[in-house]
Design a protein around this motif. Structure first.
Motif, mmCIF file in Angstrom:
data_model
loop_
_atom_site.group_PDB
_atom_site.id
_atom_site.type_symbol
_atom_site.label_atom_id
_atom_site.label_comp_id
_atom_site.label_asym_id
_atom_site.label_seq_id
_atom_site.Cartn_x
_atom_site.Cartn_y
_atom_site.Cartn_z
ATOM 1 N N ILE A 242 46.114 23.095 32.176
ATOM 2 C CA ILE A 242 45.775 22.934 30.771
ATOM 3 C C ILE A 242 44.684 21.879 30.631
ATOM 4 O O ILE A 242 44.596 20.936 31.425
ATOM 5 N N LYS A 243 43.867 22.052 29.574
ATOM 6 C CA LYS A 243 42.771 21.117 29.331
ATOM 7 C C LYS A 243 42.469 21.096 27.836
ATOM 8 O O LYS A 243 42.529 22.121 27.154
ATOM 9 N N ARG A 244 42.104 19.899 27.348
ATOM 10 C CA ARG A 244 41.687 19.744 25.943
ATOM 11 C C ARG A 244 40.241 19.285 25.887
ATOM 12 O O ARG A 244 39.843 18.352 26.589
ATOM 13 N N VAL A 245 39.448 19.940 25.010
ATOM 14 C CA VAL A 245 38.044 19.588 24.812
ATOM 15 C C VAL A 245 37.798 19.507 23.305
ATOM 16 O O VAL A 245 38.381 20.283 22.528
ATOM 17 N N GLU A 246 36.969 18.579 22.876
ATOM 18 C CA GLU A 246 36.628 18.520 21.455
ATOM 19 C C GLU A 246 35.910 19.803 21.055
ATOM 20 O O GLU A 246 34.978 20.254 21.709
ATOM 21 N N ILE B 119 29.611 25.811 30.399
ATOM 22 C CA ILE B 119 30.818 25.576 31.174
ATOM 23 C C ILE B 119 31.882 24.990 30.243
ATOM 24 O O ILE B 119 31.654 23.976 29.584
ATOM 25 N N ALA B 120 33.032 25.659 30.158
ATOM 26 C CA ALA B 120 34.125 25.156 29.338
ATOM 27 C C ALA B 120 35.196 24.484 30.188
ATOM 28 O O ALA B 120 35.855 23.552 29.736
ATOM 29 N N MET B 121 35.382 24.944 31.443
ATOM 30 C CA MET B 121 36.436 24.392 32.308
ATOM 31 C C MET B 121 36.130 24.763 33.746
ATOM 32 O O MET B 121 35.828 25.916 34.055
ATOM 33 N N VAL C 49 44.321 27.078 28.677
ATOM 34 C CA VAL C 49 45.357 27.212 29.711
ATOM 35 C C VAL C 49 44.937 28.324 30.660
ATOM 36 O O VAL C 49 44.427 29.370 30.235
ATOM 37 N N THR C 50 45.196 28.101 31.950
ATOM 38 C CA THR C 50 44.841 29.102 32.964
ATOM 39 C C THR C 50 46.073 29.903 33.366
ATOM 40 O O THR C 50 47.218 29.533 33.047
ATOM 41 N N GLY D 31 41.089 20.051 34.246
ATOM 42 C CA GLY D 31 42.381 20.151 33.612
ATOM 43 C C GLY D 31 43.510 19.591 34.442
ATOM 44 O O GLY D 31 43.317 19.143 35.585
ATOM 45 N N VAL D 32 44.737 19.607 33.869
ATOM 46 C CA VAL D 32 45.943 19.097 34.525
ATOM 47 C C VAL D 32 47.029 20.166 34.455
ATOM 48 O O VAL D 32 46.903 21.162 33.752
#
Length: 841
Positions: A623-627, A640-642, A617-618, A688-689
């Protein structure tokens, strides 16, 4: 003068013949063990002499000089010290995995001390040695003449135990040598049972199959074996090079110092020699981090203590000890033993097969011996029963005979008996004529016939003999088996991984705004009452503030997420350990940050398989989900994560399962709860969204994962806080504005929300201010209030200071009942409490 016949000989042939005779004598009669019982002649003669003298494990001890004299005079015409040294070694529990002699007195030590003189020590057979000699009087082994032809000695012992592999052997012959490592009794017996169960397909059994039961040697001194490839090679070929290491651990001392404690050393290493070598290296400056060295070994076990100087890295020193001393040694496996009188190199499977074949022969010969004895006894009993059935005629025949010889002849003739039966009748006592005695004879005859039938069936079915061997092995395992002492590290490198040397302990990692990081044990911060000021937690540089506190364990992997959306990785134990008041070291010494890049979140990961996703979360509410597996291997330069908007920064990261609920908390007191599945999983470089809709200048200040029966703990900048049951937060849709979680009208007094965590009643928390003041509290001491309340004072914040970070200490990692501090800092904190009570700075 007659000098006899002179013969011309070829000196080459004569020298060759003489040398070969000498070489074979040394090989067969001195240096190499027999593959069947694993004993050299001197050891075999010692045990047989004690057996012949009646010295058992349950009898009195006898002087060693008496035993040595018996061996010398009857079986082994060599020096008395050769015999005594061999017997002493059989009694040393640091030389023999399963000692065969029970010694009383000084039989030497692991420090290299020699045994006391044989006139001072006493010995008897160990119970395991008796198993080596069981059934020796039942024609189970061949006997040969002793050195002067006056007595007989066994060529090999019946050996109910696989002694060659259990205790190993070492010896140097002419042109060859043997070095067989010891093993664990239970493991070897399980491997033998496996071979017996698969006897029909024994050729298909591989070393890997046997290593499921025998993972490697088991040394009496314990220690660690590095790698399994060398073990596999040794078991496959009979030769190998095994790396042994002593067992050591690192302990904290006062004032931030450490000490290394060695509790186990490699097999056949002299402890005094090791200590002298370490001392020599310390004096020469090669190990300049050592401040003190002492041996604290006692009856409870070995303990070599190496104290280090302040600032020394204990793992580095331990690796130096492995490199420069015999704390890491090599055991050269060479399974050379005598098979049918010839030296043979034996793989593990062949060694086990030879023992099985030996036991088959022993049980076959024993069964044949017992069968012959049983048949002889049955024959006698048949004669006695004939006599009892014709008692009057037998008595009359004996009375009418002139002497015993005539009586025997008449009995043989009249009743058709053998001479042995007739002699037994003549030797029979009159009390055997009673009716009860007759019944005993009939019962004995019945039992003898059953025994004969069993033995005949056993001899006719070789597989039943194998069953007897299995039963014997199980009995031996139950009676003498013990746990493995030597650990095996599967890492095939000769250098242990650092994590093998680090205890798995809870840690608190703090990070400051100017990028200083350190780790400390949670126990250095003692639990205090709510509303107190707290203790000094970190010596701060000018204009520096603590921004983050992470609860992790030493073996966790710590993922660092930065404001630019990148992720870096480092093991927790690699972060320097420090005192409570130390400032730490610059973060750039731990990870390779770019200029202007700051860490905003850190996630400890015990295992990358324990969580499915990493949710980020920023500060502007995206918000963003990554495995999570995407971050299992992060290169030094980061990943790079996001992807972020220009004015946004990555602020919070949590591991999630894919079925969790997310809580977003803002600085102005809004909280939003929604289901994680509303955020689809994305690639690493996605942006993210929207997670929450922010109002005005509001910013996200925390992101949490909902827990059953948990509460949301809110802490404001001015030290106020409360906990509210999660049930009071209704689940809303992603991207909405959420609900109030605090009395927003009181924000000017209590300050904006500085941190928030989902907690359980049993937990503890640690608060740290921007000025480095730390306060540890029990969650149950924090009042539970509704969403719209302002809370109570949790921490007394000085003017100009503010709450910077909040860490949750779960009960499993930091016991709430712990009131002790590490590094002896109780006195310091007591002084601080007195200062607080007096109202002093």
């Amino acid at each position: 003068m007659d000098i006899g016949t002179v013969q011309s000989v070829d000196i080459d042939n004569e020298m060759r013949t003489a040398y070969m005779d000498y070489a074979m004598s040394v090989i067969v009669s001195r240096a190499l063990p027999d593959a069947r019982d694993g004993l050299k002649p001197v050891h075999r003669r010692i045990l047989y002499a004690m057996h012949d003298m009646g010295i058992r494990s349950n009898t009195a001890y006898k002087k060693s000089a008496r035993i040595v004299g018996e061996v010398l005079g009857k079986y082994h015409p060599h020096g008395d010290m050769a015999v005594y040294d061999a017997m002493a070694r059989l009694a040393q529990d640091f030389s023999m995995r399963y000692p065969l002699v029970d010694g009383q007195g000084n039989f030497g030590s692991i420090d290299g001390d020699s045994p006391a003189a044989m006139r001072y020590t006493e010995a008897r057979m160990d119970a395991r040695a008796e198993e080596m000699l069981v059934d020796i009087d039942k024609n189970t082994v061949d006997f040969i003449d002793n050195f002067d032809g006056t007595l007989q000695e066994p060529m090999v012992l019946p050996a109910r135990l696989p002694n060659m592999l259990l205790n190993g052997a070492s010896g140097i012959a002419v042109g060859m040598a043997t070095n067989i490592p010891p093993h664990n009794l239970r493991e070897i017996n399980e491997a033998i049972v496996y071979l017996i169960d698969h006897i029909d397909t024994i050729d298909d059994i591989t070393p890997e199959d046997l290593m499921k039961f025998v993972p490697g040697p088991d040394f009496p001194t314990g220690g660690v074996i590095i790698g399994t490839e060398a073990i596999k090679q040794a078991y496959s070929t009979g030769r190998g090079r095994i790396i042994m290491r002593g067992l050591a651990h690192i302990e904290d001392m006062r004032s931030g110092r450490y000490r290394i404690v060695i509790t186990e050393i490699p097999y056949q290493l002299n402890k005094t020699t090791l200590i002298e070598r370490i001392a020599e290296l310390a004096r020469s400056g090669k190990l300049d981090a050592i401040s003190d060295l002492r041996d604290e070994s006692d009856r409870r076990g070995m303990s070599i203590v190496i104290e280090l100087k302040r600032g020394a890295q204990p793992k580095r020193v331990l690796n130096q000890l492995y490199k420069y001393t015999a704390l890491q040694s090599t055991f050269g496996v060479n399974n050379l033993a005598l098979v049918d009188g010839q030296p043979r190199l034996l793989p593990l499977k062949r060694s086990l097969q030879i023992f099985i074949e030996h036991r088959q022969e022993i049980i076959t010969r024993r069964s044949q011996f017992e069968l012959d004895k049983a048949r002889q006894r049955a024959h006698i009993l048949d004669g006695l029963l004939i006599a009892l059935a014709n008692l009057d005629d037998v008595i009359k025949t004996i009375r009418e005979s002139a002497d015993a010889d005539e009586a025997k002849t008449n009995l043989v003739t009249r009743f058709k008996l053998s001479e042995a039966q007739a002699q037994a009748i003549l030797d029979m006592q009159l009390r055997r004529l009673a009716a009860l005695e007759r019944m005993k004879i009939e019962e004995e005859q019945r039992q003898i016939k059953e025994r004969i039938a069993y033995l005949e069936d056993l001899l006719a079915n070789p597989k039943k003999i194998l069953t007897v061997i299995k039963e014997d092995l199980q009995a031996m395992s139950d009676k003498y088996g013990d746990p493995r002492r030597t650990r095996i590290s599967p890492d095939e490198a000769e250098e242990l991984n650092d994590e093998d040397l680090v205890p798995d302990e809870p840690m608190l990692i703090t990070l400051t705004e100017r990028g200083y990081i350190k780790r400390v044990s949670p126990s250095v911060h003692r639990t205090r009452s709510r509303g107190r000021r707290g203790a000094s937690g970190q010596t701060m540089r000018d204009e520096d503030e603590v921004i983050m506190m992470i609860n992790a364990r030493t073996l966790d992997t710590l993922l660092f997420f930065t404001d630019k959306g990148k992720v870096y990785s480092e093991r927790v134990y690699q972060i320097p350990d420090a005192n409570r008041t130390d400032k730490g070291i610059p973060l750039v010494n731990v990870i390779s940050l770019e200029n202007g890049e700051n860490v905003t979140a850190a996630v400890p990961v015990p295992d990358f398989n324990l969580a499915n996703y990493c949710t980020m979360v920023t500060t502007l509410g995206k918000i963003k989900r990554v495995e999570l597996s995407e971050f299992s291997s992060v290169r030094n330069s980061g990943l790079i994560a996001m992807n972020l908007d220009n004015d946004d920064t990555l602020g919070w990261v949590r591991p999630t399962s894919g079925k969790d609920e997310i809580m977003i908390i803002t600085a102005q007191g809004r909280a939003l709860r929604f289901e994680e599945k509303e955020v689809r999983a994305m690639g690493r470089q996605a942006g993210g969204v929207r997670a929450i809709t922010l109002r005005g200048k509001d910013r996200v200040t925390a992101m949490e994962v909902v827990e059953p029966e948990g509460s949301l703990l809110i802490v404001t900048e001015n030290g106020y806080g409360k906990r509210t049951p999660l049930s009071e937060y209704p689940s809303k849709g992603r991207g909405t504005g959420g609900v109030y979680t605090i009395d927003h009208t009181a924000l000017p007094k209590i300050g904006h929300i500085a941190a928030a965590r989902v907690v359980q009643t049993k937990d503890e928390i640690t608060l740290i201010s921007a000025g480095g003041i730390v306060l540890r509290l029990k969650v149950k001491d924090i009042s539970e209030q509704g969403r719209s309340t302002r809370g109570v004072r949790l921490m007394d914040i000085l003017k100009g200071d503010s709450v910077a970070a909040l860490a949750r200490l779960e009960k499993t990692s930091a016991p709430a009942s712990s009131m002790e501090t590490a590094n002896g800092e109780d006195a310091v904190e007591e002084t601080e409490e007195m200062i607080e009570e007096n109202g002093e700075e």
